[in-house]
Design a protein around this motif. Structure first.
Motif, PDB file in Angstrom:
ATOM      1  N   ASN A  53       5.833  -1.433   8.039  1.00 31.46           N
ATOM      2  CA  ASN A  53       5.866   0.033   7.483  1.00 31.46           C
ATOM      3  C   ASN A  53       7.266   0.306   7.009  1.00 31.46           C
ATOM      4  O   ASN A  53       8.057   0.418   7.872  1.00 31.46           O
ATOM      5  N   ALA A 113       1.443   3.022  12.489  1.00 34.20           N
ATOM      6  CA  ALA A 113       2.157   1.680  12.223  1.00 34.20           C
ATOM      7  C   ALA A 113       2.167   1.185  13.558  1.00 34.20           C
ATOM      8  O   ALA A 113       2.035  -0.048  13.829  1.00 34.20           O
ATOM      9  N   VAL A 165      -0.195  -6.705   4.775  1.00 37.86           N
ATOM     10  CA  VAL A 165       0.046  -5.480   4.179  1.00 37.86           C
ATOM     11  C   VAL A 165       1.487  -4.979   4.427  1.00 37.86           C
ATOM     12  O   VAL A 165       1.926  -4.970   5.611  1.00 37.86           O
ATOM     13  N   VAL A 222       3.261  -1.385   3.901  1.00 35.34           N
ATOM     14  CA  VAL A 222       3.060  -0.012   3.662  1.00 35.34           C
ATOM     15  C   VAL A 222       4.387   0.549   3.194  1.00 35.34           C
ATOM     16  O   VAL A 222       5.457   0.497   3.874  1.00 35.34           O
ATOM     17  N   LYS A 223       4.334   1.169   2.028  1.00 35.81           N
ATOM     18  CA  LYS A 223       5.448   2.181   1.735  1.00 35.81           C
ATOM     19  C   LYS A 223       5.015   3.751   2.238  1.00 35.81           C
ATOM     20  O   LYS A 223       3.804   4.415   1.550  1.00 35.81           O
ATOM     21  N   SER A 224       5.514   4.010   3.350  1.00 36.71           N
ATOM     22  CA  SER A 224       4.917   5.128   4.018  1.00 36.71           C
ATOM     23  C   SER A 224       5.310   6.477   3.257  1.00 36.71           C
ATOM     24  O   SER A 224       6.388   6.542   2.654  1.00 36.71           O
ATOM     25  N   GLY A 246       0.763   4.986   0.691  1.00 33.59           N
ATOM     26  CA  GLY A 246       0.120   5.971   1.284  1.00 33.59           C
ATOM     27  C   GLY A 246      -0.046   7.294   0.316  1.00 33.59           C
ATOM     28  O   GLY A 246       0.811   7.747  -0.303  1.00 33.59           O
ATOM     29  N   THR A 277      -5.423  -0.445   3.236  1.00 31.99           N
ATOM     30  CA  THR A 277      -4.876  -1.443   4.273  1.00 31.99           C
ATOM     31  C   THR A 277      -6.031  -2.111   5.145  1.00 31.99           C
ATOM     32  O   THR A 277      -6.090  -3.268   5.318  1.00 31.99           O
ATOM     33  N   SER A 330      -3.912   6.443   3.743  1.00 32.16           N
ATOM     34  CA  SER A 330      -2.461   6.019   4.139  1.00 32.16           C
ATOM     35  C   SER A 330      -2.551   4.823   5.059  1.00 32.16           C
ATOM     36  O   SER A 330      -2.999   3.752   4.645  1.00 32.16           O
ATOM     37  N   THR A 331      -1.439   4.719   6.024  1.00 37.82           N
ATOM     38  CA  THR A 331      -0.849   3.675   6.722  1.00 37.82           C
ATOM     39  C   THR A 331      -2.031   2.639   7.196  1.00 37.82           C
ATOM     40  O   THR A 331      -1.885   1.475   7.005  1.00 37.82           O
ATOM     41  N   GLY A 379       2.577   8.357   9.846  1.00 39.26           N
ATOM     42  CA  GLY A 379       2.880   6.840   9.432  1.00 39.26           C
ATOM     43  C   GLY A 379       3.469   5.733  10.545  1.00 39.26           C
ATOM     44  O   GLY A 379       2.815   4.932  10.672  1.00 39.26           O
ATOM     45  N   VAL A 391       0.811  -1.392   0.069  1.00 38.12           N
ATOM     46  CA  VAL A 391      -0.052  -0.114  -0.018  1.00 38.12           C
ATOM     47  C   VAL A 391       0.867   1.283   0.019  1.00 38.12           C
ATOM     48  O   VAL A 391       1.745   1.301   0.882  1.00 38.12           O
TER      49      VAL A 391
END
Lengths: 527, 527
Positions: free
Chosen positions: B215, B196, B180, B182-184, B155, B170, B164-165, B192, B153
């Motif tokens: 994260n 997280a 998941v 996350v690409k913060s 953000g 998500t 986002s996060t 983020g 994901v």
């Protein structure tokens, strides 16, 4: 009567200079009819007509779409022996198969007719307004599925009816409200034209807009490439090889406006045989699988090309029996010399890999275009180390992998590419011990079969014919069953829209009496 | 407490050498905390953990997933003022907005918790066997939705919480059973990390497998590229620019195993104002739209960047009023100097096009990072001929197009790229005359709004937040509402599977008491 021409909307047309013929693999001769490949102008005209037709077709009622689909089924049946004979002359498949496939095709069309006549498929969802909600009023929002636009369908070589001109992709797209342009399969252009004539007749009889359907002949890749790149085309359906499907997927992804491609492609359909089952039923299983592997000369996308077992005397015996049983089956004809050529090449490639043992190879002379069945076997380690052995050999071929133990079996399954099906052959008493194997198999396939064969795809709402790549290009959809309509539709919301401007499916009065999700609960209630 | 580290599963980690800081656009200074960008090793570890976690997570019960999602919501609320302050310091957005967005995020998580606790979302479909059917017995086939696998994901800059996060992508992915990663977003790395930490805490408290969430910090494109190319990643969710979303789509399409990318991208959200409405309510509409265009400094994906009307004195007056009204609104701060820079550049580009008239341009001095709002107008012909004018100017900017007549209006709409929303401002009496305009608009958007503003996306089952490309990369899905879970799930069939090995959703006894499609009819019945 077959003319060899394209249908550009309702008009027969043959402006191109390129021609080709189909081939009768039984007589090993070309059929007489000459087909005219669609020219670039004809392609553009077909797409332009489809775009125009879409403006009208996308909002006609479910009842009228149902009448159209049922009329197609009627017109296909009315083609009678001409269709069956043409089918057989272009495929080498027997009359019984032709009639069975026609039955399936007609059933699919009528199933989609019922679906759109009933109307629930649009997944109507309504959340009514709460004007006095704080801090913000809640709007009235209503959603339904609407069609994407013109869809290009690529017919399959191995299913000239059920997965081609008026097959599942076309039936689903028309049901959704998408005009269809078929890129006819060159191996059965005559069958394709006959079915196209039925669709055009049905469109005219039921008052559908001209351009709702076109049928384009082609002998190579050019027509398909031109269609997939055309900005007027909004989605693509394909059934065939990984190479072909991937090429279309790549073309579609490179467009300025990328479009969805649902391609149902190769699969080796792993079959896992557990120890107790092979001990108790090895002999019968060998017979059953010899039949499944050679069914339709192995030309099914669900053909069991890979059998996985754990090393034992019983597995060895099963493998030998499978080899013996398959040699007792009379070879049968393949669809086309090109298919035979590919089968021979892929088979030779598989047989030439290190440490592959040939269990059975039908060595007697066969008629032209007949396929010699083959059973091979390898150790688990060999299979794990050689990705060539994972590749599909389209035809009556199967590979038995002798795994060291359950752990290696699981490792092998985890390393497989995506598959249409996975089959578990087990006694009920032992299946529970193999939960990890089953979970691994589930993660690689679209459908799991218990104590059966993967060949045979029931057309029903619960069927998934698809799976992780490369079984399909998008595992979130199926090519068979009514849910396959979702490939060609998108959700759409109306916010605070006046009741009299809403489509029937979303009106307060629920005039179609469909089931809707109303404020979170399924209901046929009015508002 | 913010550490500046990545979460690789439940572990804080900072092995990389690249660091960066976030920026406070209000004080126009960097924030103090240093963030460590994820290294290639950390990326690979996160994916490996996610793949491991998937084996367990994909088959845990809906009840347990619901507990996890509700715990995330609880833990986010427990972050209290630290979260709100960090959010404001990284975005310049006011506290009220931060709290509103937190409320929405928590609501989304709880909505998905309810969805999976209830269980109907898997669309369980059962067709029971007919063993004596001729010519072939009908098998027992049962279908449900299962998760795809680890989802990455990305953000969004403009919604540090809700998109986002722990935002919609998500929440939907976890609800589906997908781990998941996350690409913060680098602009709000602190927000983020806090969110997280809430997810990780919730995962630990509810016994979720390590790796169900990671994260990763990043300041450039490298981390995202590495993630999307990773074979362990099975789907991607993105909210942001067309350029960014398209780049990820292209990467995903070029993989050996292509994977689905749902990117929600740019949109100019056309608003069509019909003549009677502008005549009766022009003044009020100008006020409403001045507010909508500047809401959140114009940093909404549903911001109305294009207003289409038919030439008239009233349209001229409306345009002037819109300009006057918008100048009365105090400029506000944008998210980041880079966003201001892009706004200024895109605005200048638009203003420099031939035959563009500036109606209003806030020329007084503003503080650093504040956006000067602008209203422009052009003739229909100019707009038709210049695609640059179709491009989004992300910020408080809108363009009024003065069409010659209804025909030109329709032509302009037909030529638009795909949009998230289309709005119709009309009197009930006139809407019927513009059916072709409405149909054209529907064909280009994901949601139609009547007599409202496109800003404000209600989170409800009937919402579609998506639309034809480039509004999204796949119009068949939505980013908002419970249906957004379908982006991360695939249908799966069991054929003749023993009842005790079936998942609860498909067992004869229907132990979860969910609604299923049983032999074609919705039902909670047992079998």
């Amino acid at each position: 009567m077959i003319t060899g021409k394209n249908y550009i909307g309702n008009q027969l047309s043959a402006n191109g200079s390129k021609t080709f013929k189909t081939f009768n693999p039984v007589s090993n001769t070309e059929n007489e009819q000459v087909y005219s490949e669609a020219s670039v102008e004809e392609i553009h005209e077909a797409v332009a007509l489809a775009s125009q037709a879409f403006a009208e077709f996308r909002s006609i009622s479910g009842e009228r779409k149902a009448a159209f689909l049922n009329a197609i089924a009627d017109e296909i049946l009315a083609l009678d022996t001409e269709l069956i004979q043409t089918y057989c002359s272009e495929t080498g498949l027997p009359e019984g198969r032709a009639m069975g496939e026609r039955g399936r095709t007609v059933f699919q069309l009528r199933t989609f007719a019922d679906l759109v006549a009933e109307g629930d498929w649009v997944e109507a969802t309504i959340d009514t307004a709460i004007p006095d909600r704080t801090p913000m009023p809640k709007p009235d929002v209503r959603k339904l599925l609407i069609p994407l636009g013109p869809v290009v369908v690529f017919g399959a070589s191995n299913f000239p009816l059920a997965y081609s001109t008026a097959g599942g992709d076309t039936a689903a797209a028309l049901a959704a409200g998408c005009p269809v342009i078929v890129k006819s399969h060159p191996m059965h252009a005559g069958t394709g034209e006959l079915v196209a004539s039925a669709i055009v007749k049905a469109a005219e009889k039921t008052g559908m807009p001209n351009g709702v359907f076109s049928n384009l002949n082609s002998s190579g890749i050019e027509v398909g490439v031109e269609l997939v790149k055309h900005p007027g085309v909004k989605a693509v359906g394909f059934t065939g090889s990984i190479r072909g499907g991937r090429a279309l997927l790549d073309l579609a992804a490179q467009r300025e406006e990328p479009i969805p491609v649902f391609a149902e492609m190769g699969s080796i359909n792993p079959v896992v045989i557990l120890p107790e089952a092979i001990q108790n039923r090895g002999e019968a299983l060998a017979k059953t699988y010899a039949g499944s592997i050679t069914l339709g000369t192995g030309q099914f996308c669900t053909n069991p090309g890979l059998i996985l077992g754990i090393k034992s005397d019983e597995l060895t015996e099963f493998t030998q029996n499978l080899g013996k049983d398959i040699l007792e089956i009379q070879p049968s004809v393949m669809l086309h010399p090109n298919i035979v050529g590919a089968y021979e090449a892929n088979k030779s490639k598989a047989l030439s890999q290190s440490d592959v043992t040939i269990v059975a190879d039908y060595e007697s002379d066969v008629q032209s275009n007949y396929a010699r069945q083959v059973i091979t076997t390898v150790e688990g380690k060999t299979f794990l180390e050689n990705p060539t052995l994972h590749q599909e050999v389209f035809g009556p071929f199967s590979l038995v992998v002798q795994c060291e133990d359950a752990t290696q079996l699981e490792t092998i399954i985890k390393g497989l590419e995506g598959q249409l099906t996975g089959t578990l052959i087990a006694e009920n008493s032992e299946a529970n011990e193999y939960q990890d194997v089953i979970a691994a198999l589930q993660n690689r396939v679209g459908r799991l079969i218990y104590n059966g064969v993967p060949t045979g795809v029931e057309v029903c709402p619960s069927m998934v014919h698809g799976g992780p790549y490369p079984a399909s290009t998008d595992s979130r959809f199926t090519a068979v069953g009514v849910s396959s309509i979702k490939r060609w539709a998108r959700p759409f919301s109306y916010q605070d829209w006046p009741n009299d401007l809403l489509p029937s499916e979303l009106k307060n009065e629920n005039p179609l009496n469909i089931t809707r999700t109303l404020n979170g609960a399924l209901s046929k209630e009015t508002i």
